[in-house]
Motif scaffolding. Structure first.
Motif, PDB file in Angstrom:
ATOM      1  N   ASN A 214       0.805  -1.223   0.000  1.00  0.00           N
ATOM      2  CA  ASN A 214       0.000   0.000   0.000  1.00  0.00           C
ATOM      3  C   ASN A 214       0.835   1.270   0.000  1.00  0.00           C
ATOM      4  N   ASN A 215       2.128   1.128  -0.325  1.00  0.00           N
ATOM      5  CA  ASN A 215       3.024   2.285  -0.492  1.00  0.00           C
ATOM      6  C   ASN A 215       3.120   3.179   0.743  1.00  0.00           C
ATOM      7  N   LEU A 216       3.031   2.585   1.926  1.00  0.00           N
ATOM      8  CA  LEU A 216       3.117   3.374   3.143  1.00  0.00           C
ATOM      9  C   LEU A 216       4.525   3.894   3.413  1.00  0.00           C
ATOM     10  N   LEU A 217       5.524   3.250   2.798  1.00  0.00           N
ATOM     11  CA  LEU A 217       6.915   3.659   3.037  1.00  0.00           C
ATOM     12  C   LEU A 217       7.524   4.367   1.858  1.00  0.00           C
ATOM     13  N   LYS A 218       6.700   4.687   0.866  1.00  0.00           N
ATOM     14  CA  LYS A 218       7.221   5.292  -0.363  1.00  0.00           C
ATOM     15  C   LYS A 218       7.767   6.689  -0.101  1.00  0.00           C
ATOM     16  N   PRO A 219       9.057   6.946  -0.435  1.00  0.00           N
ATOM     17  CA  PRO A 219       9.627   8.283  -0.231  1.00  0.00           C
ATOM     18  C   PRO A 219       8.923   9.338  -1.076  1.00  0.00           C
TER      19      PRO A 219
END
Length: 219
Positions: A214-219
């Motif tokens: 779910n792209n929670l850590l996407k910079p």
């Protein structure tokens, strides 16, 4: 226990010597080789059967990014911990996508290199504290947006639950999460249980997979 075989790659001999002397204090660590440029690293770590490569991102002839691309093309001969003067999250994201297992800034290498090697050796990813903090701060900027998006789905997560998912994914311990969010350990554990129930997770690995999906850590 067989020693963990480590190869050090940096364009400054004085830094290599300093790290090597530090690693020599650990009985189950063995530095099996060093490199001052990137062009020969693949052959060297393959020859000496290194299991962990500590790789400076700014190497002459072939930089750390190019070395990782070569590893990805030929097959990773060992796990790689990136050592860098930069704490840019885009760079962190790039090297992790290329297959690195850890990221250390040179400012914290002396304090964290031993822990980083041990964590990566056991199959986990490692980020030093300042990188973890930047990843967390960056991720939490998008919590309002993420919460809004989740309202469209069947999974209803609170802002606090999203924060805790991010921290778990960044390998913060229960005690570290408690201290960082100023909540009790019991509250952390209660949130963890609720999160696992909501997203259908069986363990922390499942929570990390959910965060990545779910792209929670996407910079």
């Amino acid at each position: 226990m067989n020693p963990i075989k480590i190869h050090l790659a940096d364009d400054h001999q004085i830094l290599i010597d300093g790290i090597e002397n530090l690693l020599k204090t650990i009985s189950h660590f063995e530095v099996v080789g060093t490199s001052l440029n990137g062009s020969t690293i693949y052959d060297e770590v393959t020859h000496n059967a290194a299991e962990i490569l500590v790789l400076d991102i700014s190497m002459p002839e072939k930089d750390g990014i190019e070395v990782l691309k070569e590893f990805a093309q030929k097959g990773f001969p060992c796990k790689v911990i990136i050592l860098s003067s930069y704490d840019d999250l885009k760079l962190v994201n790039e090297v992790m996508k290329l297959g690195a297992s850890g990221y250390l800034t040179k400012q914290c290498a002396g304090e964290n290199i031993i822990e980083a090697i041990q964590v990566v050796w056991h199959g986990q990813e490692y980020f030093c504290e300042n990188i973890r903090e930047k990843l967390f701060q960056n991720a939490t900027k998008n919590i309002a947006k993420l919460t809004s998006e989740k309202k469209k789905s069947k999974i209803q997560l609170s802002d606090r639950e999203i924060e805790i998912i991010i921290l778990i994914s960044l390998e913060y311990s229960g005690k570290e999460i408690s201290d960082k969010l100023y909540i009790s350990m019991n509250t952390v554990e209660s949130h963890r249980k609720n999160i696992m129930k909501k997203i259908g997770a069986k363990n922390s690995i499942s929570i990390v997979k959910y965060a990545l999906k779910n792209n929670l850590l996407k910079p």
